[in-house]
Design a protein around this motif. Structure first.
Motif, short mmCIF file in Angstrom:
data_model
loop_
_atom_site.label_atom_id
_atom_site.label_comp_id
_atom_site.label_asym_id
_atom_site.label_seq_id
_atom_site.Cartn_x
_atom_site.Cartn_y
_atom_site.Cartn_z
N LEU A 3 0.83 -1.20 0.00
CA LEU A 3 0.00 0.00 0.00
C LEU A 3 0.86 1.26 0.00
CD1 LEU A 3 -2.78 -1.05 2.54
CD2 LEU A 3 -2.99 -0.90 0.04
N LEU A 4 1.96 1.23 0.76
CA LEU A 4 2.87 2.38 0.77
C LEU A 4 3.49 2.58 -0.60
CD1 LEU A 4 4.34 4.38 2.92
CD2 LEU A 4 6.28 2.89 2.49
N GLU A 5 3.91 1.50 -1.23
CA GLU A 5 4.56 1.60 -2.53
C GLU A 5 3.63 2.11 -3.62
OE1 GLU A 5 7.62 -2.16 -1.76
OE2 GLU A 5 5.83 -2.42 -2.99
N THR A 6 2.35 1.83 -3.47
CA THR A 6 1.38 2.21 -4.50
C THR A 6 0.59 3.46 -4.12
OG1 THR A 6 -0.19 0.62 -3.53
CG2 THR A 6 1.15 -0.13 -5.38
N GLY A 7 1.00 4.12 -3.04
CA GLY A 7 0.35 5.38 -2.66
C GLY A 7 -1.06 5.22 -2.16
N ARG A 8 -1.35 4.07 -1.51
CA ARG A 8 -2.72 3.80 -1.06
C ARG A 8 -2.79 3.59 0.46
NH1 ARG A 8 -4.93 -1.13 -3.93
NH2 ARG A 8 -2.77 -1.86 -3.79
N ALA A 13 1.00 10.54 4.84
CA ALA A 13 0.06 11.62 4.55
C ALA A 13 0.78 12.95 4.39
CB ALA A 13 -0.98 11.71 5.66
N ALA A 14 1.84 13.16 5.17
CA ALA A 14 2.62 14.40 5.03
C ALA A 14 3.31 14.47 3.68
CB ALA A 14 3.66 14.50 6.15
N LEU A 15 3.54 13.31 3.06
CA LEU A 15 4.13 13.26 1.71
C LEU A 15 3.05 13.19 0.64
CD1 LEU A 15 7.26 13.21 1.02
CD2 LEU A 15 6.69 12.77 3.41
N GLY A 16 1.81 13.44 1.02
CA GLY A 16 0.73 13.45 0.03
C GLY A 16 0.42 12.08 -0.53
N HIS A 17 0.79 11.02 0.19
CA HIS A 17 0.55 9.64 -0.25
C HIS A 17 1.15 9.36 -1.62
CE1 HIS A 17 -1.96 8.84 3.23
NE2 HIS A 17 -2.57 9.98 3.01
N ALA A 18 2.28 9.99 -1.89
CA ALA A 18 3.01 9.66 -3.11
C ALA A 18 3.50 8.21 -3.02
CB ALA A 18 4.19 10.61 -3.29
N PRO A 19 3.62 7.52 -4.15
CA PRO A 19 4.13 6.15 -4.10
C PRO A 19 5.53 6.10 -3.51
CG PRO A 19 3.11 6.60 -6.22
CD PRO A 19 3.21 7.92 -5.50
N GLY A 20 5.81 5.06 -2.74
CA GLY A 20 7.10 4.91 -2.09
C GLY A 20 7.89 3.73 -2.60
N ARG A 21 8.96 3.45 -1.90
CA ARG A 21 9.84 2.35 -2.29
C ARG A 21 10.36 1.66 -1.03
NH1 ARG A 21 15.60 2.35 -3.79
NH2 ARG A 21 15.58 4.63 -3.55
N THR A 22 10.21 0.34 -0.96
CA THR A 22 10.73 -0.42 0.16
C THR A 22 12.22 -0.67 -0.04
OG1 THR A 22 8.61 -1.51 0.55
CG2 THR A 22 10.56 -2.58 1.46
N LEU A 23 13.02 -0.33 0.94
CA LEU A 23 14.46 -0.56 0.88
C LEU A 23 14.84 -1.90 1.50
CD1 LEU A 23 15.85 2.96 1.88
CD2 LEU A 23 15.26 2.10 -0.40
#
Length: 318
Positions: free
Chosen positions: A245-250, A281-291
């Motif tokens: 969900l974090l990676e896909t902005g959801r 949410a502070a990043l606007g739910h932009a898609p992320g990347r798991t390290l």
């Protein structure tokens, strides 16, 4: 130019990295997580933030049951308790930004507590130790209550992150800001509901949480013995879904989960994912990347590191 959020990081924490690294049996998994922290630290350095808002929990070494706000912002002095080899002593606070955030949140309908002399523990200082290592970055500590019910809802934490985003952007001076969510993922701690402890260990814990102000170290040895004796309960399926969900902005979907849902699906320690929700949410739910992700039974926790870089091309984030 006004304030700007330049990077978001979510990272699990465990003081057992400091105290029991040699005894950790899942050394490959633990090393993978530690390497993920180092990669995140380098990404923070490359983003050149002036300030890091560290959204973390408090494990009853800086706050106690005599007063437990849902959200607390450090707006003056900040002192790290230094347990288990984590940083100890005064930490540099970006006071103008911290006070601006507190005022803007109140104006926006939130009622955060504030502290002009906040004591933090590894819920924030673990991030200072590993993610800000060697970096000249001031802090704004933000403590979320995740251990003393009733807890703020996951939806409220998402709202807080959105309000933080707006508040940073309204800061009138030039400020590059990283937001770090410290805690989680799935794990179960041998910690009671303070309202109904059962047995000697749970009653001891509640006593420590109530009476530890100014004397928390007196309780620490037995506290750690209780934690070290606890069985590991990690839920990799929950962790994988959360990271997806974090990676896909959801990550807004996690706002549908109640406190009871989270505990049932991923353990009472998973309540710390609220810190990740504020960050996302502070990043606007932009898609992320798991390290990195690694279940580490000796640390009782599904350990993860992820980043949200709003400047990265979308196809490279996930």
């Amino acid at each position: 130019m006004p304030g700007e959020i330049v990077l978001g990081v979510g990272a699990s924490h465990s003081t057992l990295m400091n105290t029991h690294w040699d005894q950790t049996r899942a050394k490959e998994e633990a090393t993978r997580f530690r390497d993920g922290l180092r990669e995140a630290r380098d990404l923070i350095a490359a983003a050149r933030p002036d300030t890091a808002i560290i959204v973390g929990s408090n494990h009853f070494r800086g706050m106690w049951l005599d007063l437990v706000p849902a959200f607390t912002i450090g707006v003056g002095e900040c002192v790290a308790s230094g347990e288990s080899g984590t940083p100890k002593g005064p930490q540099p606070v970006d006071v103008p930004l911290a006070r601006h955030l507190a005022e803007q949140l109140v104006d926006g309908g939130f009622d955060p507590a504030f502290s002009a002399r906040l004591q933090i523990d590894h819920g924030q200082s673990h991030a200072v130790q590993y993610l800000l290592d060697g970096l000249d970055v001031d802090l704004v500590p933000l403590v979320v209550n995740v251990f003393a019910p009733p807890l703020p809802t996951t939806a409220r934490c998402l709202d807080l992150g959105a309000a933080l985003r707006a508040a940073v952007r309204s800061f009138p001076d030039d400020r590059r800001v990283a937001v770090i969510g410290s805690g989680g993922l799935s794990h179960r701690l041998p910690w009671p509901d303070w309202r109904a402890p059962e047995g000697d260990d749970e009653e001891f814990m509640v006593e420590a949480w109530l009476n530890g102000r100014g004397d928390w170290s007196r309780y620490d040895t037995r506290r750690r013995e209780i934690i070290r004796a606890a069985p590991s309960v990690i839920t990799p399926e929950f962790d994988a879904e959360f990271l997806h969900l974090l990676e896909t902005g959801r990550t807004t979907r996690v706002g549908w989960l109640s406190t009871a849902d989270l505990e049932r699906e991923a353990g009472n320690g998973a309540q710390e994912v609220r810190t990740w929700l504020v960050m996302a949410a502070a990043l606007g739910h932009a898609p992320g990347r798991t390290l990195a992700y690694a279940p580490v039974p000796d640390w009782l926790t599904g350990m993860a590191v992820a980043v949200i870089d709003p400047a990265a091309p979308e196809e490279t984030r996930a």
